[in-house]
Enzyme design. Structure first.
Site, PDB file in Angstrom:
ATOM      1  N   GLU A 293      -0.621 -12.349  -2.068  1.00  0.00           N
ATOM      2  CA  GLU A 293      -2.044 -12.269  -2.393  1.00  0.00           C
ATOM      3  C   GLU A 293      -2.437 -13.409  -3.328  1.00  0.00           C
ATOM      4  O   GLU A 293      -1.826 -13.580  -4.383  1.00  0.00           O
ATOM      5  CB  GLU A 293      -2.361 -10.932  -3.081  1.00  0.00           C
ATOM      6  CG  GLU A 293      -2.086  -9.731  -2.201  1.00  0.00           C
ATOM      7  CD  GLU A 293      -2.446  -8.409  -2.880  1.00  0.00           C
ATOM      8  OE1 GLU A 293      -3.018  -8.422  -4.003  1.00  0.00           O
ATOM      9  OE2 GLU A 293      -2.157  -7.362  -2.297  1.00  0.00           O
TER      10      GLU A 293
ATOM     11  N   GLU B 272      -9.683  -9.383   3.251  1.00  0.00           N
ATOM     12  CA  GLU B 272      -9.969  -7.965   2.954  1.00  0.00           C
ATOM     13  C   GLU B 272     -11.319  -7.830   2.259  1.00  0.00           C
ATOM     14  O   GLU B 272     -11.580  -8.492   1.238  1.00  0.00           O
ATOM     15  CB  GLU B 272      -8.845  -7.382   2.069  1.00  0.00           C
ATOM     16  CG  GLU B 272      -9.082  -5.902   1.761  1.00  0.00           C
ATOM     17  CD  GLU B 272      -7.847  -5.171   1.238  1.00  0.00           C
ATOM     18  OE1 GLU B 272      -6.750  -5.753   1.174  1.00  0.00           O
ATOM     19  OE2 GLU B 272      -8.007  -3.985   0.892  1.00  0.00           O
TER      20      GLU B 272
ATOM     21  N   SER C  18       0.846  -1.206   0.000  1.00  0.00           N
ATOM     22  CA  SER C  18       0.000   0.000   0.000  1.00  0.00           C
ATOM     23  C   SER C  18       0.879   1.254   0.000  1.00  0.00           C
ATOM     24  O   SER C  18       0.405   2.351  -0.285  1.00  0.00           O
ATOM     25  CB  SER C  18      -0.945   0.010   1.212  1.00  0.00           C
ATOM     26  OG  SER C  18      -0.228  -0.246   2.400  1.00  0.00           O
TER      27      SER C  18
ATOM     28  N   LYS D 221       4.050 -11.794   3.022  1.00  0.00           N
ATOM     29  CA  LYS D 221       2.615 -11.883   2.675  1.00  0.00           C
ATOM     30  C   LYS D 221       2.482 -11.924   1.152  1.00  0.00           C
ATOM     31  O   LYS D 221       3.145 -11.177   0.436  1.00  0.00           O
ATOM     32  CB  LYS D 221       1.852 -10.690   3.250  1.00  0.00           C
ATOM     33  CG  LYS D 221       0.366 -10.693   2.881  1.00  0.00           C
ATOM     34  CD  LYS D 221      -0.420  -9.682   3.688  1.00  0.00           C
ATOM     35  CE  LYS D 221      -0.374  -8.277   3.157  1.00  0.00           C
ATOM     36  NZ  LYS D 221      -0.878  -8.105   1.776  1.00  0.00           N
TER      37      LYS D 221
HETATM   38  O1  KIV Z   1      -0.471  -3.425   1.531  1.00  0.00           O
HETATM   39  C1  KIV Z   1      -1.230  -3.356   2.506  1.00  0.00           C
HETATM   40  O2  KIV Z   1      -1.255  -2.389   3.263  1.00  0.00           O
HETATM   41  C2  KIV Z   1      -2.141  -4.473   2.719  1.00  0.00           C
HETATM   42  C3  KIV Z   1      -3.220  -4.301   3.745  1.00  0.00           C
HETATM   43  C4  KIV Z   1      -4.331  -3.539   3.140  1.00  0.00           C
HETATM   44  C5  KIV Z   1      -3.687  -5.586   4.314  1.00  0.00           C
HETATM   45  O3  KIV Z   1      -2.027  -5.481   2.078  1.00  0.00           O
END
Ligand code: KIV
Length: 281
Positions: free
Chosen positions: A130, A197, A58, A128
């Protein structure tokens, strides 16, 4: 920026490991997670008591000014992960640092391992990614090679072009069943956390209860997840333009940034946040 002295002394706050986080999860204590992208905010998040700092992609939107997360590169993520991890180590070393894998860096298990290694060497404790069922072999590949993994399903911003916008996912029976399958397969592959999300609250509650070794972390997914995450800029009211409906400005009840973060942590622990998602979608 003023730092209030109300956080517990560093000596009383042991570093969080994945093992202690999983213990919290199994004992039903809610997990608090915030994004941070630089040393100063990471230090405040640590002081405020969040268990996990996500160095989220983000940052492409809130720091770099793009209108999606797609332009963010692995080098961007390496740099920001290093800034956050350095700060956490210098501060109290308490939260887990979660590094986000950017778009186009985990299309195959081998590519994912190379990309994840860059973030782990920059100081991340976990990465993390996706995606749903298709990602399960990659998750297993990483976990087997010593890289803890957090999944991310529901609205996956890196897929905004195939999803057709930033919208709620899992509203039809088929879509809900698919998300449930995604979650179960990711858990089976070894993911220990899973961001949900913009998923209807009832569905995210069902997913949370169906999992036993993978803690769900909600964002716009109701109160029945194992934990909550917000984007830092949204919870501080810094975001200009379109603020997500599920976000809450914690500066409304605080006079410093540290107090706002502490209010977030308390609200998550006491299940006072989120309050209205059950009615939102
Ligand atoms: O990149 C990010 O901040 C995220 C959150 C919205 C979970 O993936």
């Amino acid at each position: 920026m003023s730092v209030q002295p109300s956080a517990p002394p560093a000596s009383k706050r042991a570093a969080i490991t994945l093992h202690s986080l999983m213990k919290m999860y199994s004992e039903g204590e809610k997990i608090s997670m915030l994004t941070a992208y630089d040393a100063s905010f990471a230090a405040l998040a640590d002081l405020a008591g969040v268990e996990v700092i996500l160095v989220g992609d983000s940052l492409g939107m809130v720091c770099q000014g793009h209108n999606s997360t797609l332009p963010v590169t692995l080098e961007d993520m390496r740099y920001h992960t290093e800034c956050v991890a350095r700060s956490v180590q210098k501060q109290h070393g308490r939260p887990i640092v979660l590094g986000d894998m950017p778009f186009g860096t985990y299309a195959t298990p081998e590519q994912a391992f190379r990309s994840a290694s860059v973030l782990m060497q920059a100081g991340a404790h976990m990465v993390k990614l996706e995606g749903g069922v298709w990602l399960a072999p990659t998750v297993e590949f990483l976990v087997t090679r010593g890289i803890p993994v957090c999944g991310h399903i529901g609205l996956t911003p890196q897929s905004v072009n195939t999803l057709g916008g930033y919208r709620v996912q899992g509203r039809t029976d088929n879509a809900a069943q698919q998300l449930m399958q995604d979650a179960l397969q990711l858990e089976k592959a070894g993911a220990q956390m899973l961001v949900l999300e913009m998923v209807p609250a009832v569905l995210s509650g069902d997913i949370t209860r169906a999992l036993s070794t993978c803690a769900t972390i909600g964002i716009g997914a109701g109160v029945d997840t194992a934990g909550q995450i917000l984007v830092l800029h949204d919870m501080l009211g810094v975001t200009q333009g379109k603020v997500p409906k599920f976000a809450h400005n914690f500066m409304n009840e605080a006079s410093t940034i540290l107090e706002a973060m502490q209010a977030f942590v308390r609200a998550v622990k006491e299940q006072r946040f989120p309050v209205n998602e059950l009615h939102a979608w």
